[in-house]
Design a protein around this motif. Sequence first.
Motif, PDB file in Angstrom:
ATOM      1  N   ALA A 104       0.811  -1.222   0.000  1.00  0.00           N
ATOM      2  CA  ALA A 104       0.000   0.000   0.000  1.00  0.00           C
ATOM      3  C   ALA A 104       0.840   1.265   0.000  1.00  0.00           C
ATOM      4  N   ARG A 105       2.159   1.136  -0.038  1.00  0.00           N
ATOM      5  CA  ARG A 105       3.020   2.300   0.164  1.00  0.00           C
ATOM      6  C   ARG A 105       2.822   3.356  -0.920  1.00  0.00           C
ATOM      7  N   ALA A 106       2.718   2.947  -2.169  1.00  0.00           N
ATOM      8  CA  ALA A 106       2.582   3.934  -3.251  1.00  0.00           C
ATOM      9  C   ALA A 106       1.280   4.708  -3.117  1.00  0.00           C
ATOM     10  N   HIS A 107       0.200   3.996  -2.825  1.00  0.00           N
ATOM     11  CA  HIS A 107      -1.104   4.655  -2.689  1.00  0.00           C
ATOM     12  C   HIS A 107      -1.110   5.593  -1.487  1.00  0.00           C
ATOM     13  N   SER A 108      -0.535   5.141  -0.375  1.00  0.00           N
ATOM     14  CA  SER A 108      -0.479   5.980   0.817  1.00  0.00           C
ATOM     15  C   SER A 108       0.365   7.226   0.584  1.00  0.00           C
ATOM     16  N   THR A 109       1.451   7.079  -0.152  1.00  0.00           N
ATOM     17  CA  THR A 109       2.313   8.222  -0.448  1.00  0.00           C
ATOM     18  C   THR A 109       1.573   9.254  -1.278  1.00  0.00           C
ATOM     19  N   LEU A 110       0.814   8.786  -2.274  1.00  0.00           N
ATOM     20  CA  LEU A 110       0.029   9.715  -3.092  1.00  0.00           C
ATOM     21  C   LEU A 110      -0.925  10.521  -2.220  1.00  0.00           C
ATOM     22  N   ILE A 111      -1.640   9.847  -1.309  1.00  0.00           N
ATOM     23  CA  ILE A 111      -2.591  10.537  -0.441  1.00  0.00           C
ATOM     24  C   ILE A 111      -1.886  11.573   0.420  1.00  0.00           C
ATOM     25  N   GLU A 112      -0.769  11.177   1.034  1.00  0.00           N
ATOM     26  CA  GLU A 112      -0.077  12.107   1.930  1.00  0.00           C
ATOM     27  C   GLU A 112       0.447  13.321   1.178  1.00  0.00           C
ATOM     28  N   GLY A 116      -1.446  15.985   2.751  1.00  0.00           N
ATOM     29  CA  GLY A 116      -0.638  16.200   3.933  1.00  0.00           C
ATOM     30  C   GLY A 116      -0.952  15.301   5.106  1.00  0.00           C
ATOM     31  N   LEU A 117      -1.841  14.338   4.946  1.00  0.00           N
ATOM     32  CA  LEU A 117      -2.229  13.465   6.055  1.00  0.00           C
ATOM     33  C   LEU A 117      -1.584  12.089   5.866  1.00  0.00           C
ATOM     34  N   PRO A 118      -0.796  11.628   6.828  1.00  0.00           N
ATOM     35  CA  PRO A 118      -0.042  10.385   6.662  1.00  0.00           C
ATOM     36  C   PRO A 118      -0.848   9.146   7.029  1.00  0.00           C
ATOM     37  N   MET A 119      -0.248   8.007   6.790  1.00  0.00           N
ATOM     38  CA  MET A 119      -0.833   6.732   7.208  1.00  0.00           C
ATOM     39  C   MET A 119      -0.933   6.698   8.724  1.00  0.00           C
ATOM     40  N   SER A 120      -2.017   6.126   9.223  1.00  0.00           N
ATOM     41  CA  SER A 120      -2.206   5.954  10.656  1.00  0.00           C
ATOM     42  C   SER A 120      -2.772   4.554  10.883  1.00  0.00           C
ATOM     43  N   SER A 121      -3.445   4.347  12.011  1.00  0.00           N
ATOM     44  CA  SER A 121      -4.004   3.030  12.308  1.00  0.00           C
ATOM     45  C   SER A 121      -5.166   3.182  13.273  1.00  0.00           C
ATOM     46  N   CYS A 122      -5.895   2.100  13.470  1.00  0.00           N
ATOM     47  CA  CYS A 122      -6.990   2.116  14.435  1.00  0.00           C
ATOM     48  C   CYS A 122      -7.170   0.723  15.030  1.00  0.00           C
ATOM     49  N   HIS A 123      -7.790   0.698  16.199  1.00  0.00           N
ATOM     50  CA  HIS A 123      -8.083  -0.561  16.874  1.00  0.00           C
ATOM     51  C   HIS A 123      -9.407  -1.145  16.407  1.00  0.00           C
ATOM     52  N   SER A 124     -10.305  -0.253  15.990  1.00  0.00           N
ATOM     53  CA  SER A 124     -11.638  -0.703  15.609  1.00  0.00           C
ATOM     54  C   SER A 124     -12.154   0.162  14.472  1.00  0.00           C
ATOM     55  N   ALA A 125     -12.748  -0.486  13.469  1.00  0.00           N
ATOM     56  CA  ALA A 125     -13.410   0.209  12.364  1.00  0.00           C
ATOM     57  C   ALA A 125     -14.707  -0.534  12.088  1.00  0.00           C
ATOM     58  N   ARG A 126     -15.815   0.080  12.487  1.00  0.00           N
ATOM     59  CA  ARG A 126     -17.110  -0.617  12.400  1.00  0.00           C
ATOM     60  C   ARG A 126     -18.064   0.154  11.497  1.00  0.00           C
ATOM     61  N   TYR A 127     -18.595  -0.554  10.487  1.00  0.00           N
ATOM     62  CA  TYR A 127     -19.582   0.063   9.609  1.00  0.00           C
ATOM     63  C   TYR A 127     -20.935   0.137  10.310  1.00  0.00           C
ATOM     64  N   LEU A 128     -21.634   1.241  10.085  1.00  0.00           N
ATOM     65  CA  LEU A 128     -22.979   1.442  10.619  1.00  0.00           C
ATOM     66  C   LEU A 128     -23.930   1.626   9.443  1.00  0.00           C
ATOM     67  N   GLN A 129     -24.931   0.760   9.354  1.00  0.00           N
ATOM     68  CA  GLN A 129     -25.866   0.835   8.245  1.00  0.00           C
ATOM     69  C   GLN A 129     -27.080   1.654   8.641  1.00  0.00           C
ATOM     70  N   ASN A 130     -27.288   2.727   7.886  1.00  0.00           N
ATOM     71  CA  ASN A 130     -28.479   3.568   7.989  1.00  0.00           C
ATOM     72  C   ASN A 130     -28.459   4.478   9.217  1.00  0.00           C
ATOM     73  N   HIS A 324     -10.264  12.904  -5.258  1.00  0.00           N
ATOM     74  CA  HIS A 324     -10.359  12.573  -6.681  1.00  0.00           C
ATOM     75  C   HIS A 324      -9.171  11.698  -7.098  1.00  0.00           C
ATOM     76  N   ARG A 325      -7.968  12.134  -6.741  1.00  0.00           N
ATOM     77  CA  ARG A 325      -6.770  11.372  -7.102  1.00  0.00           C
ATOM     78  C   ARG A 325      -6.735  10.010  -6.402  1.00  0.00           C
ATOM     79  N   ALA A 326      -7.124   9.988  -5.124  1.00  0.00           N
ATOM     80  CA  ALA A 326      -7.068   8.736  -4.373  1.00  0.00           C
ATOM     81  C   ALA A 326      -8.011   7.701  -4.971  1.00  0.00           C
ATOM     82  N   MET A 327      -9.212   8.123  -5.371  1.00  0.00           N
ATOM     83  CA  MET A 327     -10.159   7.178  -5.964  1.00  0.00           C
ATOM     84  C   MET A 327      -9.671   6.682  -7.314  1.00  0.00           C
TER      85      MET A 327
END
Length: 485
Positions: A104-112, A116-130, A324-327
């Motif tokens: 993922a390094r190339a994609h993350s570099t493009l975003i940053e 200006g926002l770098p790669m980070s991390s999280c303990h939990s990522a939960r989708y909420l429907q509706n 736009h670029r990231a997508m």
Amino acid sequence: MHAALHHAWLVLEPWRAALAWAWVVYAIWLAVWIVLQKRSPVSTLTWVITLVLMPVLGLLIYRVFGPQRIKRQNLRRSRSEDAFIDKADVRTLLRQREEAPDWARAHSTLIERACGLPMSSCHSARYLQNGHATLEALLEAIGQAQHHIHLEYYIFEHDESGKAVLQALHRKASQGVKVRLLVDAVGSPLLSGRRGKAVLKALLDAGGEFSVFHPTRFDRHRPLVNLRSHRKIAIIDGRIGFTGGINVCDTENERVNPDTAFRDTHLRLEGAVVSWLQYLFVQDWVYATQQGLTSGDLFVAQAPGPIHAQVVASGPDSPAQAIHRAMIDTIDQAEERVWLVTPYFVPTEPALTALTNAALRGVDVRIMVPRMSDSRVVTWAARSYYDELTRVGAQIYEYGPRMLHAKTLLADHRIAHIGTANFDYRSFMLNFELSVVLFDEPANHDLARMFEADAAQCTRVPRRRELPFLPRLAEASARLLAPLL
């Protein structure tokens, strides 16, 4: 009678010549002015033709809808963050940075580099429907707040859903929790208008703070409709964050409106990546209030989590078009599948090319849009792209009967985008938006399962559509307006 008309025509001839020359000078000046903004050729030509053919009305339309850039005088990213963030907070932010996995390094570099926002991390990522599930999760998190609550919404209505949130905010403010609420002026006209003070009185009396992003007025800095904050951000104590497509309103609450509530998707996050949502909120808050927010305790140092996550931010104050670029980059890198969900599908030429290229490479390209969005013109414009997409093998699904409002993109089996941005010119170039990219297989697969479940409520668009003349004309005409939509 004929002689009188002829005489009148001769009398007016000098005026006609003067008006003709005035129109020529106006057209040249206008064309130079718009060309110097260095927009895309399609957008530039669309605006030049519109304004030249409608000299007075065209200028009014441009003031309301035009794609002028702005400068955030106090928040240009090229300036030091010390202008609005305490130095201790800056150090905490820098510690939240993570190294991207090799794949993922190339994609993350493009975003940053784009935002200006770098790669980070999280303990939990939960989708909420509706909306109802999102509202319940938000109220639960607000109830747990100990230090601060930060909310930024495009739409915040004073209906059953909005009142529930305001009451919860009032309770926490009364307990000494710092509450800050930021709404967009166009999206939330009641709260940002004259009646807003009465609606917000209890919260403000309890110590809560409120501000409006870009009040609706004509001035030299911005048009009325564009340059909106379309972001949805909720931060609880710097540890829990929410973002996605869901606003605070009954329109998206299926418990209040079981038959008509929008189908939408939100995201609840815990971990270090929440600090970057906080960073965006602080930027927007300081910009809206013109007051510093350097408390030194807004950014919580947190241990790295198992899920790599990166926030992408874009807006008309930057020419980088990060979302736009990231997508496009996500679509370009896909080898197996690209599944896109968007309520407003009006792709730019590069985005459309990326989708058709992926399909031509043999990638499984699926696009889900509402059968009929809340804008008929946008629906017509979206349908104008169907034929060239299905011709190369892309699959298009129209969701109904409810309005589809989710904004997600997944690629292959390890990348998932979810955020506030639609797949259109307005989100890519004209409004302030954000997205979260999860570099995680389970997050990707959960989003894929949601897509497949929603597909059961869809009608698949046939590869060849036989349309009568008038619908074909409507679609083709709406497509001409794509840069304006």
